[in-house]
Design a protein around this motif. Structure first.
Motif, PDB file in Angstrom:
ATOM      1  N   ASP A 331       0.951  -0.948   0.018  1.00  0.00           N
ATOM      2  CA  ASP A 331       0.116   0.080   0.106  1.00  0.00           C
ATOM      3  C   ASP A 331       0.771   1.278   0.088  1.00  0.00           C
ATOM      4  O   ASP A 331       1.813   1.203  -0.545  1.00  0.00           O
ATOM      5  CB  ASP A 331      -1.009  -0.223   1.211  1.00  0.00           C
ATOM      6  CG  ASP A 331      -2.196   0.705   0.972  1.00  0.00           C
ATOM      7  OD1 ASP A 331      -2.191   1.968   1.061  1.00  0.00           O
ATOM      8  OD2 ASP A 331      -3.300  -0.046   0.539  1.00  0.00           O
ATOM      9  N   ASP A 332       0.477   2.230   0.365  1.00  0.00           N
ATOM     10  CA  ASP A 332       1.046   3.809   0.611  1.00  0.00           C
ATOM     11  C   ASP A 332       2.665   3.463   1.254  1.00  0.00           C
ATOM     12  O   ASP A 332       2.727   2.416   2.023  1.00  0.00           O
ATOM     13  CB  ASP A 332       0.100   4.527   1.628  1.00  0.00           C
ATOM     14  CG  ASP A 332       0.506   5.946   1.456  1.00  0.00           C
ATOM     15  OD1 ASP A 332       1.512   6.301   0.846  1.00  0.00           O
ATOM     16  OD2 ASP A 332      -0.253   6.745   1.767  1.00  0.00           O
ATOM     17  N   TRP A 376      -0.172   0.306  -4.717  1.00  0.00           N
ATOM     18  CA  TRP A 376      -1.012   1.487  -4.233  1.00  0.00           C
ATOM     19  C   TRP A 376      -0.627   2.699  -5.182  1.00  0.00           C
ATOM     20  O   TRP A 376       0.563   3.042  -4.907  1.00  0.00           O
ATOM     21  CB  TRP A 376      -1.095   1.593  -2.910  1.00  0.00           C
ATOM     22  CG  TRP A 376      -1.819   2.698  -2.224  1.00  0.00           C
ATOM     23  CD1 TRP A 376      -3.080   2.587  -1.794  1.00  0.00           C
ATOM     24  CD2 TRP A 376      -1.537   4.202  -2.000  1.00  0.00           C
ATOM     25  NE1 TRP A 376      -3.724   3.973  -1.311  1.00  0.00           N
ATOM     26  CE2 TRP A 376      -2.724   4.812  -1.335  1.00  0.00           C
ATOM     27  CE3 TRP A 376      -0.347   4.906  -2.261  1.00  0.00           C
ATOM     28  CZ2 TRP A 376      -2.507   6.132  -1.006  1.00  0.00           C
ATOM     29  CZ3 TRP A 376      -0.354   6.370  -1.916  1.00  0.00           C
ATOM     30  CH2 TRP A 376      -1.549   6.911  -1.600  1.00  0.00           C
ATOM     31  N   ARG A 408      -5.506  16.387   4.652  1.00  0.00           N
ATOM     32  CA  ARG A 408      -4.528  15.347   4.758  1.00  0.00           C
ATOM     33  C   ARG A 408      -3.013  15.673   4.120  1.00  0.00           C
ATOM     34  O   ARG A 408      -2.305  15.118   3.527  1.00  0.00           O
ATOM     35  CB  ARG A 408      -4.841  13.766   4.154  1.00  0.00           C
ATOM     36  CG  ARG A 408      -4.136  12.708   4.739  1.00  0.00           C
ATOM     37  CD  ARG A 408      -4.364  11.392   4.036  1.00  0.00           C
ATOM     38  NE  ARG A 408      -3.909  10.247   4.510  1.00  0.00           N
ATOM     39  CZ  ARG A 408      -3.695   9.070   4.193  1.00  0.00           C
ATOM     40  NH1 ARG A 408      -3.618   9.135   2.906  1.00  0.00           N
ATOM     41  NH2 ARG A 408      -3.257   8.292   5.009  1.00  0.00           N
ATOM     42  N   LYS A 441      -4.012  -0.593  -6.671  1.00  0.00           N
ATOM     43  CA  LYS A 441      -5.049   0.101  -5.881  1.00  0.00           C
ATOM     44  C   LYS A 441      -5.002   1.644  -6.035  1.00  0.00           C
ATOM     45  O   LYS A 441      -4.134   2.247  -5.951  1.00  0.00           O
ATOM     46  CB  LYS A 441      -5.127  -0.283  -4.474  1.00  0.00           C
ATOM     47  CG  LYS A 441      -5.814   0.428  -3.453  1.00  0.00           C
ATOM     48  CD  LYS A 441      -5.810  -0.108  -2.095  1.00  0.00           C
ATOM     49  CE  LYS A 441      -6.487   0.659  -1.057  1.00  0.00           C
ATOM     50  NZ  LYS A 441      -6.059   0.504   0.287  1.00  0.00           N
ATOM     51  N   ASP A 443      -6.141   5.246  -5.236  1.00  0.00           N
ATOM     52  CA  ASP A 443      -6.935   6.126  -4.199  1.00  0.00           C
ATOM     53  C   ASP A 443      -6.936   7.635  -4.330  1.00  0.00           C
ATOM     54  O   ASP A 443      -6.526   8.137  -5.406  1.00  0.00           O
ATOM     55  CB  ASP A 443      -5.765   5.897  -2.793  1.00  0.00           C
ATOM     56  CG  ASP A 443      -6.545   5.739  -1.653  1.00  0.00           C
ATOM     57  OD1 ASP A 443      -7.920   6.350  -1.471  1.00  0.00           O
ATOM     58  OD2 ASP A 443      -6.060   5.258  -0.441  1.00  0.00           O
ATOM     59  N   ASN A 445      -7.325  10.789  -1.502  1.00  0.00           N
ATOM     60  CA  ASN A 445      -7.652  10.918  -0.026  1.00  0.00           C
ATOM     61  C   ASN A 445      -8.177  12.383   0.454  1.00  0.00           C
ATOM     62  O   ASN A 445      -7.744  12.538   1.463  1.00  0.00           O
ATOM     63  CB  ASN A 445      -6.396  10.519   0.435  1.00  0.00           C
ATOM     64  CG  ASN A 445      -6.292   9.103   0.799  1.00  0.00           C
ATOM     65  OD1 ASN A 445      -7.341   8.676   1.528  1.00  0.00           O
ATOM     66  ND2 ASN A 445      -5.263   8.215   0.472  1.00  0.00           N
ATOM     67  N   GLY A 492     -11.644   5.206   1.862  1.00  0.00           N
ATOM     68  CA  GLY A 492     -12.559   4.211   1.760  1.00  0.00           C
ATOM     69  C   GLY A 492     -13.718   4.323   0.754  1.00  0.00           C
ATOM     70  O   GLY A 492     -13.163   4.419  -0.409  1.00  0.00           O
ATOM     71  N   ASP A 511     -13.017   2.908   5.067  1.00  0.00           N
ATOM     72  CA  ASP A 511     -11.619   2.248   5.890  1.00  0.00           C
ATOM     73  C   ASP A 511     -11.915   1.723   7.196  1.00  0.00           C
ATOM     74  O   ASP A 511     -10.838   1.497   7.835  1.00  0.00           O
ATOM     75  CB  ASP A 511     -10.756   3.734   6.215  1.00  0.00           C
ATOM     76  CG  ASP A 511      -9.999   4.115   5.069  1.00  0.00           C
ATOM     77  OD1 ASP A 511      -9.689   3.456   4.003  1.00  0.00           O
ATOM     78  OD2 ASP A 511      -9.420   5.306   4.798  1.00  0.00           O
TER      79      ASP A 511
END
Ligand code: GLA
Length: 683
Positions: A331-332, A376, A408, A441, A443, A445, A492, A511
């Motif tokens: 992921d991240d 990700w 964020r 993935k 995303d 955010n 999410g 999430d």
């Protein structure tokens, strides 16, 4: 003259109103179409306000709200639409029905093309409109909704929506509306966690009557409006691109295509909408129902957060492989400068400190362990602390000289700019050119808080352009890298809708992975979206929000309700937990085709002492049963997806569908709070 657009089990019948007033809904009940009537209360209403128009403009319909508001430079607002009968075309090849109609504005400045489509493969009616500037000067569309729906149901109506916020997405709510308007939507440039663009409408009566569902296939800012005029016979559901933040400038000769709006009729009530949405998503939106497209994931985010190290990832990969995981997703935290959420976004190459030899050693390690490799990305975001922002400070959304707002610690890249979309395509192509990456993935955010583009007359279209740019890049991935599974995510469930489902394979609904919270989110999700797209991971206790203990089996059964994934810190799992996990992954393999493709029925609601989700295909019925810690010793569920007259294998026994449907005892053999029942068709 009327046209009957057939669906799998219903029909949508469109007529032409007299005096070139245009297409109107004649019937959408599934019964024999009866002649439609304008609203009886005629005093104080213009003719156009009395008819169930598929598409109307301010200036044509002046009392009730209209789908289109157009403004001209000479100050004239609105359009008088005329729909000549010879501009209507209808085709039906026995599989699909398509109706098109064209309206002309009496001042010769705009045309509207209406398109209505159905297919015998599902029950969803799909509609959109194209608005064209045929005049000699630019015009502005301050509202350009999709075609409307005039549901044959009078107030009071019951409106079902899915509302929430971050970590609480898809919470079902019901509004009883005797008269008035309810509006849901997003002005965030993404679909939003707050409301899902789908509504269910029924009469507010004691007995369950027929239901209608309306959805928007759109990922930008949007609005859905439920309009119940007092003492009238129909409820209007209208919507499309959001009309507070968005103004579309049409130069002469330019067209704007509205978002597609989807409608479905369920004679059997609200629960009948769910299966019809699922069928549409499987037959039209999914590129394939092949199991390989939606593998069992391990995602290392919760185990490592930003602290991505090759040795640690490979330790996790060892454990994941032993459980039967099919794809390992980092992921991240893997890219340059990404030690926390304050830096790195935009600099999409492996961090040289974490990956001195690039991603190769990690990818090879994962592949050697028998799994696919996934990664990700968050292409639409940039941190102020990044080389990308240093090089292109003008690439983020700006509203004049208003100070930029971080959420964020990041800004949003302006995907309305061709150069930004090309940049995203370029580095994604380079990343995915390593054909060993087979899972992505994507995303997003944060919301867009200050969309705009100084100096560009089209700047007020940013949310339309952003959605278009995003889908353009997603489509590129699908077309050029068909071996890549794409998981769509937005902090999410911030961007889940029928447009996203058409370019992704699975979506990350929330999430929040705390099992009871998650079950509630999934219950709402499944009312409109299919289990085959519902990515769900088993994570560790305690959860941030949901602190009620649940067994590992319970947590597995929650994730097995859709596309199973594991997100726990496997290094901390005991041998017993690993053994149970491996067993449940194997059992999931036996039932996943049923979970992905079966008819879904829910038993109760997740807050009940016992709640179950059932999936049924012609060959198998699966029940995932969830209890609370103080569970009853045994409970009875009544499966609803069995084939009448058939016999099923239930453990060691062969039982008839009739006996099982009369009451199946669940003994909670798997865990005190969870059980899995599999009924295989014998004959
Ligand atoms: C979002 C996603 C999570 C995870 C983090 C990483 O919150 O929804 O699953 O990927 O970002 O920063």
């Amino acid at each position: 003259m009327s046209w009957c657009l057939e669906t799998a089990t219903t029909r949508y019948v469109v007529d032409l109103a007299p005096d070139s007033a245009g297409p109107v809904l004649q019937d959408w009940t599934g019964g024999e179409p009866a002649p439609w009537l304008p609203e009886r209360i005629a005093s104080f209403l213009s003719e156009a306000d009395r008819i169930p128009s598929e598409y109307s403009a301010l200036g044509t319909r002046q009392v009730r709200g209209a789908e289109l508001i157009v403004e001209h430079p000479d100050g004239v607002v609105g359009a008088r639409l005329v729909w000549p009968e010879d501009e209507v075309a209808f085709t039906d090849d026995g599989l699909r029905s398509v109706l098109t109609a064209r309206a002309f504005d009496t001042s010769g400045r705009v045309t509207v093309d209406l398109v209505v489509e159905t297919s015998r493969a599902h029950d969803v009616v799909s509609k959109h409109a194209v608005i064209t500037n045929v005049g000699s000067e630019p015009c502005s569309l301050t509202r350009a909704f999709s075609p409307a729906w005039h549901l044959p149901v009078a107030g009071p109506v019951r409106v079902g929506i899915l509302a929430g916020h971050w970590s609480r997405e898809f919470t079902p709510s019901t509004i009883v509306l005797p008269a008035g308007e309810v509006s849901i939507g997003s002005r965030q440039g993404i679909t939003s966690h707050d409301y899902s663009p789908v509504v269910a409408v029924t009469a507010d009566s004691a007995t369950e009557g027929p239901a209608w569902g309306v959805a928007l296939a759109y990922s930008g800012s949007w609005r859905l409006l439920i309009d119940v005029p007092p003492f009238r016979s129909r409820t209007r559901v209208a919507g499309g691109g959001e009309d507070e933040t968005c103004v579309i400038l049409l130069e002469p000769g330019e067209s704007f295509t509205t978002p597609t709006t989807l409608g479905v009729h369920a004679p059997d009530g609200v629960s009948g909408l769910r299966g019809r949405w699922h069928t549409y998503q499987r037959t039209v939106l999914a590129r394939s129902m092949d199991i390989a497209v939606r593998p069992i994931v391990y995602n290392s985010w919760y185990a490592t957060t930003f602290d991505v190290r090759i040795d640690h990832q490979l330790d996790l990969a060892d454990s994941a492989a032993a459980l039967g995981v099919e794809v390992f997703v980092v992921d991240d935290g893997w890219f340059s400068g990404r030690d926390d959420d304050r830096g790195g976004l935009g600099d999409w190459w492996p961090d040289a400190r974490k990956f001195p030899d690039g991603l190769d050693p990690l990818i090879s390690g994962v592949l050697d362990r028998g799994m696919r490799f996934g990664i990700w990305v968050e292409p639409e975001a940039v941190n102020p602390r990044s080389l990308l922002f240093e090089a292109h400070p003008d690439w983020v959304y700006r509203a004049g000289d208003r100070p930029l707002v971080t959420v964020r610690n990041q800004y949003v890249l302006d995907f309305g700019r061709t150069e930004v979309v090309e940049w995203a395509k370029g580095w994604l192509r380079a990343l995915l050119a390593d054909t060993r990456i087979t899972y992505l993935k994507w995303d997003m955010n944060r919301p867009v808080t200050d969309g705009g583009r100084p100096g560009d007359p089209h700047g007020r279209e940013w949310s339309v352009q952003h959605a278009r740019g995003y889908l353009d890049v997603m489509r590129m991935i699908r077309e050029e890298f068909p071996h890549v599974t794409v998981e769509a995510c937005s902090g999410g469930g911030g961007r889940i809708d029928a447009a996203v489902l058409a370019v992704s394979d699975v979506v990350w609904p929330s999430d929040e992975t705390g099992p009871r919270d998650r079950l509630a989110i999934q219950h709402g999700f499944l009312s409109a979206y299919g289990p085959h797209v519902m990515s769900s991971w088993v994570t560790d206790e305690p959860d941030r929000l949901d602190t009620e203990p649940a067994s590992l089996a319970f947590r597995f059964l929650v994730a097995m309700a859709g596309v199973l994934g594991i997100g726990g810190d496997l290094g901390s799992w005991t041998p017993q937990q690993r053994a149970l996990a491996a067993e449940l992954v194997a059992r999931y393999r036996d039932i996943r085709e049923t979970v992905h493709t079966g008819r879904v029925e829910t038993h109760g609601v997740p807050s009940d002492p016992v709640y179950a989700v059932e999936y049924g295909t012609a060959a198998q019925t699966v029940l995932l049963v969830y209890g609370r810690a103080h569970r009853p010793d045994k409970v009875t569920v009544r499966p609803r997806t069995l084939r009448a007259g058939a016999r099923y294998r239930h453990g060691e026994q062969i039982v008839t569908a009739e006996d099982l449907s009369a009451g199946l005892t669940v003994g909670f053999a798997l865990a005190p709070d969870a059980d899995l029942v599999v009924l295989d068709l014998v004959d």
